[in-house]
Enzyme design. Structure first.
Site, short mmCIF file in Angstrom:
data_model
loop_
_atom_site.label_atom_id
_atom_site.label_comp_id
_atom_site.label_asym_id
_atom_site.label_seq_id
_atom_site.Cartn_x
_atom_site.Cartn_y
_atom_site.Cartn_z
N GLU A 1 37.29 43.67 45.29
CA GLU A 1 36.49 42.87 44.35
C GLU A 1 37.00 41.42 44.31
OE1 GLU A 1 37.11 43.77 40.09
OE2 GLU A 1 37.03 41.57 40.07
N HIS A 2 38.33 41.26 44.23
CA HIS A 2 38.91 39.91 44.22
C HIS A 2 38.55 39.14 45.48
CE1 HIS A 2 42.17 39.27 41.04
NE2 HIS A 2 41.47 40.32 40.64
N GLU B 1 48.79 39.74 38.01
CA GLU B 1 47.85 40.35 37.07
C GLU B 1 48.38 41.72 36.61
OE1 GLU B 1 43.32 42.10 37.23
OE2 GLU B 1 43.80 40.46 38.58
N HIS C 1 39.75 47.36 43.51
CA HIS C 1 39.95 46.14 42.71
C HIS C 1 40.33 44.96 43.60
CE1 HIS C 1 42.72 43.51 40.29
NE2 HIS C 1 41.67 43.53 39.49
#
Length: 431
Positions: free
Chosen positions: A70-71, A142, A67
């Site tokens: 991905e960012h 987040e 993840h």
């Protein structure tokens, strides 16, 4: 380029595997105004133990790297990739799941420019220690935000109850603690292992000419150098068949309690048509038992045990799978007991009739055909199915041929008392 026709669905899919191993699939849709493209790697949050390409020893990376990667992919030395898409009138996004990471855009114009941006930014990583450190704060916020989301905690609470060792039990984004140890070296190591073209698929659906698009992609890839493709060696620790814990609960700031019953699949190393049949069979059984027109849904609703948030689903991947059934509830303990009772009684004395089976099959085939009007659905689901050696467009023929015996067998294989668990979110008690 290979063309595969699906006469029943009136679709034709064009496919080619590039010399570097990249699979390209193009589904022309003449009547669509919007073109949608996804560039997906078979790499998700569960891939935290593997042998890096070109090396010999197994490594374990911190939870949340997929993840995090991905960012970071959207940030380049020259600026933010979103701005490039925006200048070309496209809408871009990305997501990470347990098993894959996808980058995507949709647009009604400048398709080739946007396709160039998509392929090039995913194939040109740029990470520095400074930008990695900065991102930890953003992703940490987040994670904290999701920690306050009761439905998210319910979902992952039930999964954590089911799995003792498997990394599926960990939040896709990781934890604030796990991401604090991520470095740019982790990102490059994971990128070079999992973002090799041979581990990726480019899927395009919309009003395009397949020959033109394929020619364009070939030209793009011929300008780049990639190491020879290798099989990726992924490691998963042994997971017991029984659940990690039969029950757990959490108190949060909610007005109404929430209940989720989880059923852990005992299937491992499953793929292809067998996986598709298993998933469709179990979901068909759940539709008959808990669909809005079922006697159980009506009874649970009239007793005030469920509300409109009631949901159920079964998902099976290559090395893990689970069903989740739950709702807001005035009495989570009673709801959990009733759901488990319904499931176990169905195994003991199957009650699904041929008439109910045919009705649900007809409804699901109709729903699937309607979904084919959505380019987003086609692109995302086709890739997920392909990574599991399945073909999305075979779902209708498989559904059509499902028998009562298939459904009962798949359901009874799944449901077992020692593979069931319950998780509650309960309102905080003041004082």
């Amino acid at each position: 380029m290979h063309k595969k026709e699906f006469t029943q669905l009136n679709e034709a899919l064009y496919m080619e595997t590039m010399e570097n191993g990249l699979q390209v699939c193009i589904l022309p849709k003449k009547d669509f105004n919007k073109t949608f493209a996804t560039f997906t790697t078979k790499y998700g949050s569960i891939d935290n133990q593997f042998v890096p390409l070109g090396e010999e020893n197994l490594v374990q990376v911190p939870d949340g790297v997929a993840h995090f990667l991905e960012h970071k992919m959207f940030e380049k030395e020259e600026g933010d990739v979103f701005q490039k898409f925006s200048m070309n009138g496209a809408s871009a996004n990305a997501f990470t799941s347990f098993t894959r990471t996808a980058y995507l855009f949709s647009s009604t114009s400048h398709f080739e420019k946007n396709l160039d941006v998509l392929i090039d930014f995913v194939q040109s990583p740029y990470f520095t220690e400074e930008t990695v450190e900065k991102e930890k704060g953003i992703i940490g916020q987040e994670i904290t935000m999701y920690d306050d989301n009761a439905d998210w905690r319910l979902y992952f609470g039930a999964i954590e109850n089911m799995f003792k060792h498997h990394p599926v039990k960990v939040d896709i984004a990781g934890t604030v603690k796990s991401i604090s140890s991520i470095t740019k070296d982790h990102l490059y190591q994971c990128y070079h292992t999992f973002y090799h073209p041979s581990n990726m698929m480019l899927f395009i659906v919309g009003s395009v000419d397949p020959e033109d698009v394929m020619k364009y992609v070939r030209g793009n890839q011929q300008q780049k150098h990639f190491d020879p493709k290798e099989e990726i060696d992924r490691k998963f620790v042994d997971e017991p068949e029984e659940v990690n814990r039969a029950h757990h609960e959490l108190h949060m700031d909610v007005q109404v309690a929430k209940c989720m019953v989880g059923i852990k699949s005992n299937e491992k190393d499953i793929s292809g048509e067998r996986l598709m049949k298993k998933e469709l069979s179990v979901n068909t059984a759940l539709d008959v038992l808990f669909g809005k027109t079922s006697k159980h849904y009506t009874a649970l609703y009239e007793e005030g045990l469920i509300d409109d948030h009631f949901s159920y689903d079964f998902t099976q991947e290559n090395n893990f799978g689970f069903a989740l059934i739950g709702s807001n509830s005035s009495n989570p303990e009673k709801l959990s007991a009733r759901i488990k009772q319904i499931l176990l009684e169905e195994v003991k004395a199957p009650s699904i009739s041929e008439e109910q089976l045919q009705s649900v099959k007809k409804k699901n085939i109709g729903g699937f055909l309607r979904s084919l009007n959505s380019p987003e659905f086609i692109a995302n689901q086709f890739t997920r199915y392909a990574f599991n050696d399945m073909d999305l467009f075979e779902a209708v023929p498989v559904l059509e041929t499902l028998t009562l015996e298939d459904v009962n067998e798949a359901f009874s294989e799944l449901v077992s008392e020692d593979r069931m668990t319950s998780f509650y979110i309960l309102p905080k008690v003041n004082g």
